[in-house]
Design a protein around this motif. Structure first.
Motif, PDB file in Angstrom:
ATOM      1  N   SER A  90      52.779  27.035  45.580  1.00 29.80           N
ATOM      2  CA  SER A  90      52.095  27.716  44.464  1.00 29.80           C
ATOM      3  C   SER A  90      52.532  27.205  43.096  1.00 29.80           C
ATOM      4  O   SER A  90      51.975  27.643  42.084  1.00 29.80           O
ATOM      5  CB  SER A  90      52.369  29.225  44.549  1.00 29.80           C
ATOM      6  N   LEU A  93      49.762  25.678  40.645  1.00 26.85           N
ATOM      7  CA  LEU A  93      48.866  26.668  40.052  1.00 26.85           C
ATOM      8  C   LEU A  93      49.550  27.410  38.906  1.00 26.85           C
ATOM      9  O   LEU A  93      48.971  27.558  37.815  1.00 26.85           O
ATOM     10  CB  LEU A  93      48.401  27.654  41.130  1.00 26.85           C
ATOM     11  N   ARG A  96      49.933  25.222  35.877  1.00 26.52           N
ATOM     12  CA  ARG A  96      48.696  25.086  35.122  1.00 26.52           C
ATOM     13  C   ARG A  96      48.412  26.343  34.289  1.00 26.52           C
ATOM     14  O   ARG A  96      47.960  26.249  33.135  1.00 26.52           O
ATOM     15  CB  ARG A  96      47.520  24.828  36.073  1.00 26.52           C
ATOM     16  N   LEU A  97      48.676  27.503  34.852  1.00 30.31           N
ATOM     17  CA  LEU A  97      48.469  28.738  34.098  1.00 30.31           C
ATOM     18  C   LEU A  97      49.411  28.811  32.899  1.00 30.31           C
ATOM     19  O   LEU A  97      49.009  29.270  31.812  1.00 30.31           O
ATOM     20  CB  LEU A  97      48.681  29.952  35.009  1.00 30.31           C
ATOM     21  N   TYR A 156      53.142  35.749  42.523  1.00 25.29           N
ATOM     22  CA  TYR A 156      53.415  34.639  43.433  1.00 25.29           C
ATOM     23  C   TYR A 156      54.899  34.545  43.787  1.00 25.29           C
ATOM     24  O   TYR A 156      55.251  34.016  44.833  1.00 25.29           O
ATOM     25  CB  TYR A 156      52.930  33.324  42.818  1.00 25.29           C
ATOM     26  N   GLY A 224      39.478  27.161  31.953  1.00 25.91           N
ATOM     27  CA  GLY A 224      40.597  26.961  32.877  1.00 25.91           C
ATOM     28  C   GLY A 224      41.052  28.266  33.507  1.00 25.91           C
ATOM     29  O   GLY A 224      41.280  28.341  34.721  1.00 25.91           O
ATOM     30  N   ASN A 225      41.174  29.312  32.696  1.00 28.61           N
ATOM     31  CA  ASN A 225      41.580  30.611  33.237  1.00 28.61           C
ATOM     32  C   ASN A 225      40.540  31.177  34.183  1.00 28.61           C
ATOM     33  O   ASN A 225      40.888  31.815  35.191  1.00 28.61           O
ATOM     34  CB  ASN A 225      41.848  31.587  32.088  1.00 28.61           C
ATOM     35  N   TYR A 228      40.951  29.339  37.605  1.00 29.62           N
ATOM     36  CA  TYR A 228      42.109  29.781  38.395  1.00 29.62           C
ATOM     37  C   TYR A 228      42.024  31.264  38.754  1.00 29.62           C
ATOM     38  O   TYR A 228      42.604  31.692  39.759  1.00 29.62           O
ATOM     39  CB  TYR A 228      43.409  29.487  37.639  1.00 29.62           C
ATOM     40  N   GLN A 231      40.432  31.234  42.073  1.00 28.03           N
ATOM     41  CA  GLN A 231      41.375  30.795  43.114  1.00 28.03           C
ATOM     42  C   GLN A 231      42.361  31.896  43.467  1.00 28.03           C
ATOM     43  O   GLN A 231      42.675  32.111  44.647  1.00 28.03           O
ATOM     44  CB  GLN A 231      42.132  29.550  42.637  1.00 28.03           C
ATOM     45  N   ILE A 232      42.864  32.580  42.458  1.00 28.68           N
ATOM     46  CA  ILE A 232      43.846  33.643  42.699  1.00 28.68           C
ATOM     47  C   ILE A 232      43.200  34.804  43.458  1.00 28.68           C
ATOM     48  O   ILE A 232      43.825  35.413  44.336  1.00 28.68           O
ATOM     49  CB  ILE A 232      44.439  34.114  41.358  1.00 28.68           C
ATOM     50  N   HIS A 235      43.091  33.811  47.064  1.00 29.39           N
ATOM     51  CA  HIS A 235      44.433  33.877  47.661  1.00 29.39           C
ATOM     52  C   HIS A 235      44.832  35.323  47.929  1.00 29.39           C
ATOM     53  O   HIS A 235      45.357  35.645  49.002  1.00 29.39           O
ATOM     54  CB  HIS A 235      45.453  33.218  46.728  1.00 29.39           C
TER      55      HIS A 235
END
Length: 262
Positions: A90, A93, A96-97, A156, A224-225, A228, A231-232, A235
């Motif tokens: 993780s 990710l 990047r955040l 995470y 970008g946010n 993701y 994606q989050i 997950h």
């Protein structure tokens, strides 16, 4: 013939003492003093080792409970280390955040400078824009870290449902705020799209260029946010997190779990 006066078998280096006698030893008082000194040295060494062990245990307990504060580097308040606290799979990710959050900070600063030049260009709402842009730095800057970046970092790290739902709520609000700033409505404190177009039409080139940079910044961190965020969510669903689990974690750990490493 001369008479011999010396024994030819006699040694000039004859031993004066019996070779089978014990070697001379120190006096009992001297031996006792040496022994006491050595015992004292050993005792002191043991005390030093015990003291060092106690200090290490104290530090380890402090680190376990509070973390080794290292962020922000100017005045450390919390411990932040993606390489140490986030599982390897993780880390990209979360990295990047964190980078997107840094882009947000940079955009807030550029947005404020752009609003200064918008005011200098003669905008009727320039004062409101400048005041709003300054307020965003002190409000959005720290709150974005505490309300959406830190929760997903903890999510995470600890894999607890509560942090995911905190992120979804405040991260979703931040996405709406990003769209609002991209639009750039006059008097809102945003040097976004509308403000930038107006500056180009007035030939206020510096304000227009800074507005363009600010608009690009808002767009980059917003898109970008959003990417993701999706994606989050996937997950979180695959991991089986739920609102019921989040309520149970809040009841068990309370709000203090937000500030602890466990």
């Amino acid at each position: 013939m001369t008479e011999l006066t010396q024994n030819p078998f006699a040694s000039t280096h004859s031993l004066d003492a019996n070779p089978f006698d014990d070697p001379p030893t120190q006096s009992s008082s001297s031996f006792s003093t040496t022994k006491d000194t050595r015992l004292e040295q050993l005792s002191q060494r043991e005390r030093d080792l015990e003291r060092r062990e106690q200090e290490l245990n104290t530090k380890a307990e402090h680190i376990r409970t509070h973390g080794r504060n290292n962020w922000p580097f100017i005045f450390p308040l919390i411990y932040h280390s993606i390489s140490e606290e986030i599982p390897e799979a993780s880390r990209p990710l979360i990295t990047r955040l964190y980078q997107l959050w840094l882009v947000l900070l940079g955009t807030l600063l550029i947005n404020m400078v752009a609003c200064i030049f918008i005011l200098l260009a003669g905008s009727s709402d320039g004062g409101k824009d400048l005041g709003g842009s300054i307020g965003y730095i002190f409000l959005i800057g720290p709150l974005s870290f505490l309300l959406w970046y830190r929760p997903i970092y903890n999510a995470y790290m600890k894999e607890q449902s509560l942090y995911y739902y905190l992120y979804f709520f405040f991260g979703g609000f931040h996405l709406l705020f990003s769209v609002y700033m991209i639009i750039g409505i006059p008097s809102t404190g945003s040097a976004g799209l509308i403000q930038t177009i107006q500056m180009y039409s007035r030939h206020a080139i510096v304000a227009a260029i800074l507005g363009t940079v600010a608009t690009v910044g808002w767009t980059v961190q917003g898109v970008g946010n959003a990417f993701y965020f999706r994606q989050i969510w996937q997950h979180h669903t695959a991991a089986g997190h739920s609102m019921e689990k989040a309520k149970g974690e809040l009841a068990s750990h309370g709000a203090k779990a937000y500030f602890t490493r466990g």
